[in-house]
Write a protein that holds these residues in place. Structure first.
Motif, short mmCIF file in Angstrom:
data_model
loop_
_atom_site.label_atom_id
_atom_site.label_comp_id
_atom_site.label_asym_id
_atom_site.label_seq_id
_atom_site.Cartn_x
_atom_site.Cartn_y
_atom_site.Cartn_z
N GLU A 40 -6.68 -13.10 24.76
CA GLU A 40 -7.47 -12.00 25.28
C GLU A 40 -6.82 -10.67 24.93
O GLU A 40 -5.62 -10.49 25.05
N GLY A 41 -7.63 -9.75 24.46
CA GLY A 41 -7.12 -8.45 24.06
C GLY A 41 -6.60 -8.42 22.64
O GLY A 41 -6.04 -7.41 22.20
N GLY A 42 -6.81 -9.51 21.89
CA GLY A 42 -6.33 -9.58 20.51
C GLY A 42 -7.40 -9.26 19.50
O GLY A 42 -8.60 -9.43 19.77
N LYS A 43 -6.98 -8.82 18.33
CA LYS A 43 -7.94 -8.49 17.27
C LYS A 43 -7.28 -8.65 15.91
O LYS A 43 -6.09 -8.41 15.75
N ALA A 44 -8.07 -9.10 14.93
CA ALA A 44 -7.59 -9.20 13.55
C ALA A 44 -7.49 -7.81 12.96
O ALA A 44 -8.31 -6.93 13.24
N LEU A 54 -3.73 -15.93 11.58
CA LEU A 54 -2.70 -15.76 12.60
C LEU A 54 -3.26 -15.17 13.88
O LEU A 54 -4.04 -14.21 13.84
N THR A 55 -2.89 -15.75 15.01
CA THR A 55 -3.28 -15.25 16.32
C THR A 55 -2.08 -15.37 17.26
O THR A 55 -1.10 -16.06 16.95
N THR A 56 -2.16 -14.72 18.40
CA THR A 56 -1.11 -14.84 19.42
C THR A 56 -1.74 -15.20 20.75
O THR A 56 -2.95 -15.02 20.96
N THR A 57 -0.93 -15.70 21.66
CA THR A 57 -1.39 -15.97 23.02
C THR A 57 -0.32 -15.57 24.02
O THR A 57 0.88 -15.54 23.72
N LEU A 58 -0.79 -15.24 25.22
CA LEU A 58 0.06 -14.95 26.37
C LEU A 58 -0.42 -15.80 27.54
O LEU A 58 -1.58 -16.21 27.56
N TRP A 166 -2.53 -9.23 12.83
CA TRP A 166 -3.14 -9.49 14.14
C TRP A 166 -2.39 -8.67 15.18
O TRP A 166 -1.19 -8.42 15.04
N GLN A 167 -3.10 -8.24 16.21
CA GLN A 167 -2.44 -7.53 17.30
C GLN A 167 -3.13 -7.84 18.62
O GLN A 167 -4.33 -7.65 18.76
N GLN A 168 -2.35 -8.34 19.56
CA GLN A 168 -2.85 -8.59 20.91
C GLN A 168 -2.35 -7.48 21.83
O GLN A 168 -1.17 -7.35 22.09
#
Length: 245
Positions: A40-44, A54-58, A166-168
């Motif tokens: 949530e709050g992430g975008k390519a 590539l994606t990230t998670t919290l 990518w940036q979350q």
């Protein structure tokens, strides 16, 4: 077998940098995330190499010790959901406002004068390669001032820091029902923190936003900090024989 070996090496402590301040690490989390996380709050951002996604998670929920302000269960994860290996990449973990990042297992502190505008702390994690379908997770030691709002940001960049794939975030953690007398306060991802206010202390309920909210960090801003913290040279020390292959 070689891809799994590279994945394990990716989370090891950086042995040398030119300008970064090294911190004592604690054991990194296993390659796969410890539980369900949220992007949530992430975008390519910039286009990644062909076949790399590539994606990230919290975590959706963390907690804060009301006496020490230390957070619990804060884990930052990066995943390659593509079909090709990523090659060298950098994950940054950056804190804003009331959330201060004190340590990230196996990573290197970004110098204060190289942090993105508006942030108060940050660490860079150099990853040699993230195989297709694999992920890497890092335990994050942080504090949270419950009298403020607090945000965290996870940019993922190319190994030279020139591109942000990518940036979350900066995405907030917070609670709308503070419990100052409880041992811990649970915080939810993407929730603006509402500080507890003493009876009759009006005007403190709506704190002005001191962060950059949902804005994207300026391209190159984090990259410049990471390069200063070792950037393209983060892997140089690994070229030396270690005795373990």
């Amino acid at each position: 077998m070689s891809s799994r070996r590279h994945a394990k090496i990716a989370g090891s402590l950086l042995t040398a940098t030119v300008t970064a301040v090294l911190v004592l690490p604690f054991a990194a989390v296993a390659d796969d995330p410890p539980g369900p996380g949220s992007s949530e709050g992430g975008k390519a951002m910039d286009k990644a190499p062909a076949g790399v996604e590539l994606t990230t998670t919290l975590p959706k929920k963390i907690s804060v010790d009301n006496s020490t302000e230390e957070t619990k269960d804060l884990v930052a994860s990066v995943r390659n959901q593509g079909t090709e290996d990523s090659g060298k990449i950098i994950l940054a973990v950056v804190g804003f406002d009331g959330l201060s990042v004190k340590d990230v297992a196996g990573c290197t502190a970004i110098p204060k004068n190289k942090l993105p505008k508006g942030s108060n702390s940050g660490f860079s994690c150099a990853i040699d390669n993230l195989a297709a379908g694999k992920s890497k997770s890092y335990k994050v030691a942080a504090t949270f001032d419950l009298d403020k709002t607090g945000k965290i940001c996870l940019p993922v960049q190319s190994g030279d820091g020139k591109k942000t794939f990518w940036q979350q975030g900066p995405v907030p953690f917070g609670t709308t029902s503070p419990s100052p007398n409880a041992p811990v306060t649970p915080l939810l991802l993407n929730t603006e923190n509402k500080p507890a206010t003493p009876a009759g202390d009006k005007g403190k309920e709506d704190l002005p936003s001191t962060g950059i909210g949902d804005e994207v960090l300026p391209l190159g801003m984090v990259g410049a900090g990471l390069i200063a913290a070792g950037g393209a040279g983060l892997w140089a020390s690994r070229r030396k024989p270690s005795g373990t292959g």
